[in-house]
Scaffold this motif. Sequence first.
Motif, PDB file in Angstrom:
ATOM      1  N   ALA A 109       0.804  -1.226   0.000  1.00  0.00           N
ATOM      2  CA  ALA A 109       0.000   0.000   0.000  1.00  0.00           C
ATOM      3  C   ALA A 109       0.837   1.276   0.000  1.00  0.00           C
ATOM      4  N   PRO A 110       1.884   1.397   0.838  1.00  0.00           N
ATOM      5  CA  PRO A 110       2.667   2.640   0.805  1.00  0.00           C
ATOM      6  C   PRO A 110       3.391   2.857  -0.530  1.00  0.00           C
ATOM      7  N   GLN A 111       3.930   1.778  -1.098  1.00  0.00           N
ATOM      8  CA  GLN A 111       4.625   1.926  -2.386  1.00  0.00           C
ATOM      9  C   GLN A 111       3.641   2.293  -3.494  1.00  0.00           C
ATOM     10  N   ALA A 112       2.486   1.651  -3.504  1.00  0.00           N
ATOM     11  CA  ALA A 112       1.482   1.949  -4.523  1.00  0.00           C
ATOM     12  C   ALA A 112       0.999   3.388  -4.397  1.00  0.00           C
ATOM     13  N   ALA A 113       0.746   3.822  -3.177  1.00  0.00           N
ATOM     14  CA  ALA A 113       0.287   5.195  -2.966  1.00  0.00           C
ATOM     15  C   ALA A 113       1.351   6.195  -3.396  1.00  0.00           C
ATOM     16  N   ARG A 114       2.608   5.894  -3.111  1.00  0.00           N
ATOM     17  CA  ARG A 114       3.689   6.808  -3.487  1.00  0.00           C
ATOM     18  C   ARG A 114       3.826   6.904  -5.000  1.00  0.00           C
ATOM     19  N   ARG A 115       3.780   5.766  -5.682  1.00  0.00           N
ATOM     20  CA  ARG A 115       3.969   5.768  -7.144  1.00  0.00           C
ATOM     21  C   ARG A 115       2.782   6.413  -7.865  1.00  0.00           C
ATOM     22  N   ILE A 116       1.577   6.087  -7.437  1.00  0.00           N
ATOM     23  CA  ILE A 116       0.388   6.676  -8.072  1.00  0.00           C
ATOM     24  C   ILE A 116       0.267   8.144  -7.697  1.00  0.00           C
ATOM     25  N   GLY A 117       0.569   8.471  -6.446  1.00  0.00           N
ATOM     26  CA  GLY A 117       0.539   9.874  -6.019  1.00  0.00           C
ATOM     27  C   GLY A 117       1.556  10.727  -6.770  1.00  0.00           C
ATOM     28  N   ALA A 118       2.726  10.160  -7.045  1.00  0.00           N
ATOM     29  CA  ALA A 118       3.730  10.902  -7.815  1.00  0.00           C
ATOM     30  C   ALA A 118       3.240  11.156  -9.234  1.00  0.00           C
ATOM     31  N   GLY A 119       2.562  10.175  -9.816  1.00  0.00           N
ATOM     32  CA  GLY A 119       2.008  10.362 -11.158  1.00  0.00           C
ATOM     33  C   GLY A 119       0.900  11.403 -11.186  1.00  0.00           C
ATOM     34  N   LEU A 120       0.077  11.407 -10.139  1.00  0.00           N
ATOM     35  CA  LEU A 120      -0.999  12.397 -10.059  1.00  0.00           C
ATOM     36  C   LEU A 120      -0.464  13.791  -9.756  1.00  0.00           C
ATOM     37  N   GLY A 121       0.587  13.874  -8.955  1.00  0.00           N
ATOM     38  CA  GLY A 121       1.051  15.166  -8.460  1.00  0.00           C
ATOM     39  C   GLY A 121       2.016  15.933  -9.337  1.00  0.00           C
ATOM     40  N   LEU A 122       2.662  15.267 -10.289  1.00  0.00           N
ATOM     41  CA  LEU A 122       3.699  15.948 -11.060  1.00  0.00           C
ATOM     42  C   LEU A 122       3.159  17.150 -11.832  1.00  0.00           C
ATOM     43  N   LEU A 123       2.083  16.981 -12.541  1.00  0.00           N
ATOM     44  CA  LEU A 123       1.525  18.082 -13.337  1.00  0.00           C
ATOM     45  C   LEU A 123       0.261  18.686 -12.719  1.00  0.00           C
ATOM     46  N   ALA A 124      -0.129  18.239 -11.533  1.00  0.00           N
ATOM     47  CA  ALA A 124      -1.341  18.744 -10.891  1.00  0.00           C
ATOM     48  C   ALA A 124      -1.356  20.265 -10.728  1.00  0.00           C
ATOM     49  N   PRO A 125      -0.240  20.932 -10.418  1.00  0.00           N
ATOM     50  CA  PRO A 125      -0.299  22.398 -10.309  1.00  0.00           C
ATOM     51  C   PRO A 125      -0.760  23.104 -11.583  1.00  0.00           C
ATOM     52  N   LEU A 126      -0.642  22.441 -12.730  1.00  0.00           N
ATOM     53  CA  LEU A 126      -1.146  23.057 -13.969  1.00  0.00           C
ATOM     54  C   LEU A 126      -2.651  23.275 -13.891  1.00  0.00           C
ATOM     55  N   GLY A 127      -3.358  22.444 -13.141  1.00  0.00           N
ATOM     56  CA  GLY A 127      -4.799  22.602 -12.995  1.00  0.00           C
ATOM     57  C   GLY A 127      -5.192  23.914 -12.355  1.00  0.00           C
ATOM     58  N   VAL A 128      -4.288  24.502 -11.592  1.00  0.00           N
ATOM     59  CA  VAL A 128      -4.543  25.796 -10.959  1.00  0.00           C
ATOM     60  C   VAL A 128      -3.810  26.914 -11.697  1.00  0.00           C
ATOM     61  N   LEU A 129      -2.586  26.645 -12.132  1.00  0.00           N
ATOM     62  CA  LEU A 129      -1.765  27.703 -12.735  1.00  0.00           C
ATOM     63  C   LEU A 129      -2.250  28.127 -14.119  1.00  0.00           C
ATOM     64  N   LEU A 130      -2.754  27.203 -14.917  1.00  0.00           N
ATOM     65  CA  LEU A 130      -3.251  27.599 -16.248  1.00  0.00           C
ATOM     66  C   LEU A 130      -4.437  28.558 -16.152  1.00  0.00           C
ATOM     67  N   PRO A 131      -5.482  28.269 -15.338  1.00  0.00           N
ATOM     68  CA  PRO A 131      -6.558  29.257 -15.210  1.00  0.00           C
ATOM     69  C   PRO A 131      -6.100  30.553 -14.544  1.00  0.00           C
ATOM     70  N   LEU A 132      -5.142  30.464 -13.628  1.00  0.00           N
ATOM     71  CA  LEU A 132      -4.633  31.677 -12.978  1.00  0.00           C
ATOM     72  C   LEU A 132      -3.921  32.561 -13.990  1.00  0.00           C
ATOM     73  N   ALA A 133      -3.138  31.957 -14.866  1.00  0.00           N
ATOM     74  CA  ALA A 133      -2.442  32.731 -15.891  1.00  0.00           C
ATOM     75  C   ALA A 133      -3.425  33.291 -16.917  1.00  0.00           C
ATOM     76  N   ASP A 134      -4.546  32.595 -17.117  1.00  0.00           N
ATOM     77  CA  ASP A 134      -5.575  33.091 -18.034  1.00  0.00           C
ATOM     78  C   ASP A 134      -6.266  34.314 -17.453  1.00  0.00           C
ATOM     79  N   GLY A 135      -6.571  34.293 -16.175  1.00  0.00           N
ATOM     80  CA  GLY A 135      -7.068  35.467 -15.483  1.00  0.00           C
ATOM     81  C   GLY A 135      -8.545  35.769 -15.601  1.00  0.00           C
ATOM     82  N   ARG A 136      -9.325  34.938 -16.276  1.00  0.00           N
ATOM     83  CA  ARG A 136     -10.753  35.220 -16.409  1.00  0.00           C
ATOM     84  C   ARG A 136     -11.516  34.712 -15.196  1.00  0.00           C
ATOM     85  N   LEU A 137     -12.447  35.529 -14.711  1.00  0.00           N
ATOM     86  CA  LEU A 137     -13.246  35.154 -13.548  1.00  0.00           C
ATOM     87  C   LEU A 137     -14.611  34.605 -13.928  1.00  0.00           C
ATOM     88  N   HIS A 138     -15.158  35.043 -15.025  1.00  0.00           N
ATOM     89  CA  HIS A 138     -16.502  34.628 -15.443  1.00  0.00           C
ATOM     90  C   HIS A 138     -16.366  33.689 -16.632  1.00  0.00           C
TER      91      HIS A 138
END
Length: 183
Positions: free
Chosen positions: A62-91
């Motif tokens: 379980a710890p190894q699986a969580a670490r490997r899958i979490g690393a795959g999920l987390g590497l590009l996850a900040p793009l989910g917030v940074l791309l809309p932030l860089a776009d800047g539209r609220l509506h």
Amino acid sequence: MQRQSNDGGGRPVRYRATGAVLLVVHLLFVGWFSLRSLDVPWVSAANLTPFAGIRADLSLSAPQAARRIGAGLGLLAPLGVLLPLADGRLHVSRLGSLVRTTTAGALFALALELLQTGVPGQVVDVDSVLLSATGVALAHVLVVPAARARLRRRRERVRSALPRPEESAQGPTPTIPRVGMAP
């Protein structure tokens, strides 16, 4: 391109600039982290079967699986917030924003995997593209709608606090009646 009004003291411009800078920094880090060569005695075969690597990871402890899958999920996850932030539209449509952001994250993950084919010690893994796109979508869903709603509320508070032209201290602005043509 649509520009936002600057009622909030330049905040939309600052948010967009901050988002763009953080986006570039994150992409540089991901490029360095993913495209560096690895000294390994052997390299496994490329994984072109969807979910085969995830199933193999889940068969580990379980710890190894969580670490490997979490690393795959987390590497590009900040793009989910940074791309809309860089776009800047609220509506923006929530679904449209999610689709655009997830698609951009998936395309970036695919480009990263294709670039890894030329790096010693790195192999192509279709599951990393799937995990990266999922991580981008999860980060977007968990953060962006709430952040946009908060920024919209703050913007409305700022707008309501600003004096309106018709409510100035001197009273309403006088209107001048139209004068016809003189003979």
